[in-house]
Design a protein around this motif. Sequence first.
Motif, PDB file in Angstrom:
ATOM      1  N   THR A 181       2.428   1.789  -3.509  1.00  0.00           N
ATOM      2  CA  THR A 181       1.431   2.218  -4.493  1.00  0.00           C
ATOM      3  C   THR A 181       1.102   3.699  -4.334  1.00  0.00           C
ATOM      4  OG1 THR A 181       0.475   0.000  -4.577  1.00  0.00           O
ATOM      5  CG2 THR A 181      -0.897   1.825  -5.347  1.00  0.00           C
ATOM      6  N   ASN A 182       0.841   4.105  -3.108  1.00  0.00           N
ATOM      7  CA  ASN A 182       0.470   5.501  -2.867  1.00  0.00           C
ATOM      8  C   ASN A 182       1.648   6.446  -3.069  1.00  0.00           C
ATOM      9  OD1 ASN A 182      -2.458   5.612  -1.700  1.00  0.00           O
ATOM     10  ND2 ASN A 182      -1.523   3.879  -0.657  1.00  0.00           N
ATOM     11  N   SER A 238       1.959   9.549  -5.915  1.00  0.00           N
ATOM     12  CA  SER A 238       2.278  10.928  -5.545  1.00  0.00           C
ATOM     13  C   SER A 238       3.539  11.422  -6.237  1.00  0.00           C
ATOM     14  CB  SER A 238       2.440  11.037  -4.019  1.00  0.00           C
ATOM     15  OG  SER A 238       1.228  10.798  -3.358  1.00  0.00           O
ATOM     16  N   GLU A 270       0.823  -1.212   0.000  1.00  0.00           N
ATOM     17  CA  GLU A 270       0.000   0.000   0.000  1.00  0.00           C
ATOM     18  C   GLU A 270       0.854   1.256   0.000  1.00  0.00           C
ATOM     19  OE1 GLU A 270      -3.729   1.905   2.613  1.00  0.00           O
ATOM     20  OE2 GLU A 270      -2.791  -0.004   3.190  1.00  0.00           O
ATOM     21  N   LEU A 273      -3.714   8.552   1.568  1.00  0.00           N
ATOM     22  CA  LEU A 273      -3.351   7.630   2.647  1.00  0.00           C
ATOM     23  C   LEU A 273      -3.467   8.298   4.009  1.00  0.00           C
ATOM     24  CD1 LEU A 273      -2.016   4.843   3.439  1.00  0.00           C
ATOM     25  CD2 LEU A 273       0.169   6.052   3.312  1.00  0.00           C
ATOM     26  N   VAL A 281      -6.008   7.749  -4.465  1.00  0.00           N
ATOM     27  CA  VAL A 281      -4.711   7.110  -4.313  1.00  0.00           C
ATOM     28  C   VAL A 281      -3.667   8.196  -4.143  1.00  0.00           C
ATOM     29  CG1 VAL A 281      -4.203   7.041  -6.785  1.00  0.00           C
ATOM     30  CG2 VAL A 281      -3.151   5.348  -5.271  1.00  0.00           C
ATOM     31  N   GLY A 282      -2.607   7.894  -3.401  1.00  0.00           N
ATOM     32  CA  GLY A 282      -1.575   8.890  -3.134  1.00  0.00           C
ATOM     33  C   GLY A 282      -1.322   9.005  -1.646  1.00  0.00           C
ATOM     34  N   GLU A 290      -4.681  15.635  -2.938  1.00  0.00           N
ATOM     35  CA  GLU A 290      -5.025  14.216  -2.913  1.00  0.00           C
ATOM     36  C   GLU A 290      -6.045  13.889  -1.835  1.00  0.00           C
ATOM     37  OE1 GLU A 290      -0.938  12.176  -4.692  1.00  0.00           O
ATOM     38  OE2 GLU A 290      -1.226  12.339  -2.524  1.00  0.00           O
TER      39      GLU A 290
END
Length: 279
Positions: free
Chosen positions: A80-81, A85, A77, A231, A226-227, A220
């Motif tokens: 990915t984030n 970004s 996770e 998060l 997402v990013g 975001e």
Amino acid sequence: MSQIMISDAPDVPDVAAAPRWLASLRPTRELLLGTSTIVALLVVWQGVFQLELMPRWAFPSPIQVVRAFYELTMSGELLTNAGASVLRQFTGVILAAAFGIPAGLALGASPTARAAFLPLCRLVYPIPGIAWIPLAILWFGVGFNSTVFVIFFSGIWPIIFNTMTGVQTLSGQYTDVARVYLAPRALYTRRILIPGSLPFIIAGLRLTYGVGWRVIVGAEMISSIVGLGFLIDNARWQMRPDIMICGMITIAMIGWVSENWFFDWVEEKTLVRWGMRTA
């Protein structure tokens, strides 16, 4: 008759001949001071947690943040984030540089351009980047494009103003020499204007890069799923301050790597090599 002197002293290695990477591993005063400050911060952080000066449900310990970092890394996770970004950040900064540097050169070199466009730039510049998010969502929708637009529009101004200042502070003797030798405008721009303004251009890029990270988190939170900003905001709804701090530390680490590797490398290849700044 010549005498041959034989020394029993052991061979002493030449310090100057030591590998450069080995010399860089030696602790310096700056490294020790910086590390001591970080360690002191961690000690104070743990002390506040142990003494319960803040509620523990809202103030995690350093160990809890490390555990959250491990969990997010193992699940993928965090990667990915962070990747989302970083892609938005670099896209916005590159676009800001592509438009901001030529605009700054034009404003610095042309009194007519300054008279026509500088008042408008000074009028729009104070508008915070967060204020553009609702319009960006209406124009580009939720996701990548709206976030990149906010980063671009917030980050273009430091590049424009720094580049313009660099052109204006360029010594007039270079311009006079170029005129005497009838240098074409393209040659003058490429060989005199841009290199002479480069310290200011790099400073503007540094500022734009920092502004981009400050803006992207807010963007975001509102306009993305997402990013790192998403998060952090999602962790707020889950009452997970450890994940929130983990996201903030990730941003700090990415920024530190960019500052110490990329921007310093650019300065070494340009300003230091050309003698515009000492190593």
